[in-house]
Write a protein that holds these residues in place. Structure first.
Motif, PDB file in Angstrom:
ATOM      1  N   ILE A  90       0.845  -1.185   0.000  1.00 59.42           N
ATOM      2  CA  ILE A  90       0.000   0.000   0.000  1.00 59.42           C
ATOM      3  C   ILE A  90       0.882   1.236   0.000  1.00 59.42           C
ATOM      4  CG2 ILE A  90      -1.944  -1.155   1.087  1.00 59.42           C
ATOM      5  CD1 ILE A  90      -1.143  -0.068   3.727  1.00 59.42           C
ATOM      6  N   LYS A  91       0.265   2.402   0.048  1.00 60.25           N
ATOM      7  CA  LYS A  91       0.980   3.663  -0.151  1.00 60.25           C
ATOM      8  C   LYS A  91       2.144   3.815   0.827  1.00 60.25           C
ATOM      9  CE  LYS A  91      -1.980   6.442   2.888  1.00 60.25           C
ATOM     10  NZ  LYS A  91      -2.807   7.641   2.994  1.00 60.25           N
ATOM     11  N   ASP A  92       3.081   4.665   0.438  1.00 58.93           N
ATOM     12  CA  ASP A  92       4.275   4.953   1.236  1.00 58.93           C
ATOM     13  C   ASP A  92       5.139   3.710   1.423  1.00 58.93           C
ATOM     14  OD1 ASP A  92       3.424   7.606   1.537  1.00 58.93           O
ATOM     15  OD2 ASP A  92       2.230   7.075   3.289  1.00 58.93           O
ATOM     16  N   ASN A  93       5.060   2.796   0.455  1.00 55.30           N
ATOM     17  CA  ASN A  93       5.931   1.621   0.453  1.00 55.30           C
ATOM     18  C   ASN A  93       5.712   0.725   1.668  1.00 55.30           C
ATOM     19  OD1 ASN A  93       7.762   0.137  -1.003  1.00 55.30           O
ATOM     20  ND2 ASN A  93       9.546   1.004   0.000  1.00 55.30           N
ATOM     21  N   GLN A  94       4.492   0.734   2.199  1.00 56.81           N
ATOM     22  CA  GLN A  94       4.176  -0.138   3.322  1.00 56.81           C
ATOM     23  C   GLN A  94       3.726  -1.507   2.812  1.00 56.81           C
ATOM     24  OE1 GLN A  94       1.974   1.861   6.677  1.00 56.81           O
ATOM     25  NE2 GLN A  94       1.698   3.419   5.121  1.00 56.81           N
ATOM     26  N   THR A  95       3.873  -2.507   3.657  1.00 61.23           N
ATOM     27  CA  THR A  95       3.446  -3.850   3.296  1.00 61.23           C
ATOM     28  C   THR A  95       2.930  -4.577   4.527  1.00 61.23           C
ATOM     29  OG1 THR A  95       4.163  -6.006   2.484  1.00 61.23           O
ATOM     30  CG2 THR A  95       5.832  -4.646   3.520  1.00 61.23           C
TER      31      THR A  95
ATOM     32  N   ASN B 169       8.813 -11.129   4.144  1.00 63.28           N
ATOM     33  CA  ASN B 169       9.561 -12.195   4.811  1.00 63.28           C
ATOM     34  C   ASN B 169      10.937 -11.756   5.289  1.00 63.28           C
ATOM     35  OD1 ASN B 169       7.675 -13.570   2.659  1.00 63.28           O
ATOM     36  ND2 ASN B 169       7.939 -14.965   4.362  1.00 63.28           N
ATOM     37  N   GLU B 170      11.401 -10.612   4.803  1.00 60.76           N
ATOM     38  CA  GLU B 170      12.686 -10.116   5.269  1.00 60.76           C
ATOM     39  C   GLU B 170      12.575  -9.493   6.664  1.00 60.76           C
ATOM     40  OE1 GLU B 170      14.599  -7.719   2.371  1.00 60.76           O
ATOM     41  OE2 GLU B 170      14.483  -9.247   0.819  1.00 60.76           O
ATOM     42  N   TYR B 171      11.373  -9.423   7.189  1.00 60.66           N
ATOM     43  CA  TYR B 171      11.218  -8.964   8.575  1.00 60.66           C
ATOM     44  C   TYR B 171      12.075  -9.824   9.503  1.00 60.66           C
ATOM     45  CZ  TYR B 171       9.056  -7.774  13.017  1.00 60.66           C
ATOM     46  OH  TYR B 171       8.845  -7.376  14.311  1.00 60.66           O
ATOM     47  N   ALA B 172      12.043 -11.100   9.299  1.00 60.82           N
ATOM     48  CA  ALA B 172      12.884 -12.019  10.079  1.00 60.82           C
ATOM     49  C   ALA B 172      13.918 -12.613   9.132  1.00 60.82           C
ATOM     50  CB  ALA B 172      12.049 -13.113  10.728  1.00 60.82           C
ATOM     51  N   TRP B 173      14.745 -11.732   8.586  1.00 60.15           N
ATOM     52  CA  TRP B 173      15.685 -12.153   7.544  1.00 60.15           C
ATOM     53  C   TRP B 173      16.879 -12.890   8.134  1.00 60.15           C
ATOM     54  CZ3 TRP B 173      15.952 -12.917   2.566  1.00 60.15           C
ATOM     55  CH2 TRP B 173      17.199 -13.029   1.950  1.00 60.15           C
TER      56      TRP B 173
ATOM     57  N   ILE C 130      12.000  -1.600   2.034  1.00 59.05           N
ATOM     58  CA  ILE C 130      10.554  -1.792   2.149  1.00 59.05           C
ATOM     59  C   ILE C 130      10.167  -1.652   3.618  1.00 59.05           C
ATOM     60  CG2 ILE C 130       8.666  -3.452   1.939  1.00 59.05           C
ATOM     61  CD1 ILE C 130       9.991  -4.556  -0.519  1.00 59.05           C
ATOM     62  N   ILE C 131       9.144  -0.865   3.866  1.00 58.80           N
ATOM     63  CA  ILE C 131       8.702  -0.654   5.243  1.00 58.80           C
ATOM     64  C   ILE C 131       7.711  -1.760   5.603  1.00 58.80           C
ATOM     65  CG2 ILE C 131       7.593   0.932   6.849  1.00 58.80           C
ATOM     66  CD1 ILE C 131       8.407   3.211   4.990  1.00 58.80           C
TER      67      ILE C 131
ATOM     68  N   ILE D 197      -6.537  -3.783   6.817  1.00 57.46           N
ATOM     69  CA  ILE D 197      -5.244  -3.153   7.068  1.00 57.46           C
ATOM     70  C   ILE D 197      -5.295  -1.688   6.651  1.00 57.46           C
ATOM     71  CG2 ILE D 197      -3.882  -5.264   6.788  1.00 57.46           C
ATOM     72  CD1 ILE D 197      -3.170  -4.378   3.995  1.00 57.46           C
ATOM     73  N   GLY D 198      -4.471  -0.861   7.288  1.00 60.50           N
ATOM     74  CA  GLY D 198      -4.385   0.534   6.881  1.00 60.50           C
ATOM     75  C   GLY D 198      -4.281   1.487   8.051  1.00 60.50           C
ATOM     76  N   GLU D 199      -4.734   2.719   7.836  1.00 57.88           N
ATOM     77  CA  GLU D 199      -4.698   3.724   8.883  1.00 57.88           C
ATOM     78  C   GLU D 199      -5.687   3.428   9.997  1.00 57.88           C
ATOM     79  OE1 GLU D 199      -2.676   6.393   9.314  1.00 57.88           O
ATOM     80  OE2 GLU D 199      -1.511   5.550   7.655  1.00 57.88           O
TER      81      GLU D 199
END
Length: 350
Positions: free
Chosen positions: A16-21, A25-29, A221-222, A289-291
């Motif tokens: 979604i906007k502002d490069n959010q996801t 899977n790289e969160y726990a890379w 990526i955020i 998901i979102g604001e």
């Protein structure tokens, strides 16, 4: 692609906007050199999908079987037939170290001791082929997901989501069963999901997550959305599990496990599982998901199999889906607004 890709057919990913996801899977890379790259990062367990016996989905073709791009709603469905196996034991091969003894010492990590010796890179025995299809409906800013899976043998099916944020038990669910790991199988990726609390729930379940902490990954990526909520509408009775998604600093030692118990009130990534057991499984879930997550107020599965939705503005809708409970049937989706003021139904699809 030569075990370089992920084993995630029918997984949900969102950007979604502002490069959010919602999922990355790289969160726990764990890098390519770590045994956890193959035993966690790439595995089906790390994705938002229905997983069979906590194992890994083998590569197989995936076919789109339904598509609707209308002003009323958008939807897509796909199917795949795949066998399931354990992730490659010990990760990439060959390492110049004996696994698990020497390799774990080199990485400073621990793994459950194997019951029987297994060669590095081995994936165990395959399951039979399991049929799976998933329907995704985007409607009014939230996502409705229909899943159907079918094998010839009995399996444990877990519909997994990995939301991000602080969990507040707003519905006072009784998480009265605790286990340290999602799986005690030393060959299973579920061993890296820690501190699992399970509740046996009747009816619709909504788990909300707030105030997620932004996290920028090495690829910029955020991995973060401020608010999210995961609903289980079907099955109406079954186990709901909340657990701690692995963090990149985890080494799974006894000290690490003890230090990570208090995670509910941290804005970090969690794991949610909706569980079913049998030769087949059916799930209907909703993802917000979102604001904010204040559009949908209630979701109920009717006796005739239709989904009734009530929204914050007072509008009520029914979603009916045909062709999702068996192989080979044509899928039809119908969304109808219940206009009680004028006592008419407005059919939103042809």
């Amino acid at each position: 692609g030569g075990y370089h890709g992920h084993f995630d057919r029918l997984s949900i990913a969102s950007f979604i906007k502002d490069n959010q996801t919602f999922t990355n899977n790289e969160y726990a890379w764990y890098s390519y050199d770590s045994f956890l790259f193959k035993m966690w990062v790439q595995t089906s367990m790390a994705h938002n999908m229905v997983v069979v016996d906590g194992r890994m989905q083998m590569p197989a073709p995936c076919k789109c079987i339904y598509y609707h791009d209308g002003a009323d709603f958008k939807a897509v469905a796909a199917q795949t037939i795949s066998r399931w196996c354990d992730p490659p034991y010990g990760g990439q091969t060959p390492y110049p170290y004996i696994f698990p003894e020497e390799k774990c010492i080199r990485e400073g990590r621990q793994i459950l001791p194997p019951l029987q010796a297994r060669e590095q890179g081995a994936i165990g025995e395959y399951s039979e082929e399991v049929y799976a299809k998933r329907l995704l409906i985007l409607f009014h800013g939230y996502c409705i997901t229909w899943d159907y899976l079918e094998g010839t043998k009995e399996h444990d099916f877990d519909c997994l989501y990995h939301p991000h944020g602080v969990f507040r038990n707003e519905n006072n669910l009784k998480f009265d069963t605790y286990r340290e790991r999602f799986s005690e199988d030393p060959y299973n990726a579920g061993q890296f999901i820690l501190h699992c609390y399970t509740a046996l729930c009747d009816g619709t379940v909504r788990l909300a997550f707030h105030d997620a902490q932004p996290r920028v990954n090495p690829n910029d990526i955020i991995d973060f959305v401020k608010e999210s909520a995961v609903w289980r509408v079907c099955p109406q009775v079954g186990e709901v599990t909340l657990a701690r998604y692995p963090q990149s600093a985890d080494n799974f030692t006894a000290e690490n496990i003890e230090q990570t118990r208090a995670y509910w009130h941290q804005g970090l990534k969690k794991t949610v599982s909706f569980h079913s057991h049998g030769t087949s499984a059916r799930f209907v879930t909703i993802l917000e998901i979102g604001e904010n997550t204040d559009i949908l107020k209630s979701a109920t599965m009717q006796k005739d199999g239709t989904l009734k939705l009530s929204e914050a503005d007072g509008q009520e809708w029914t979603v009916s889906v045909e062709g999702m409970d068996a192989r080979g049937e044509e899928i039809r989706v119908k969304v109808v607004r219940e206009d009680y003021e004028n006592c008419v139904n407005t059919d939103k699809t042809e």
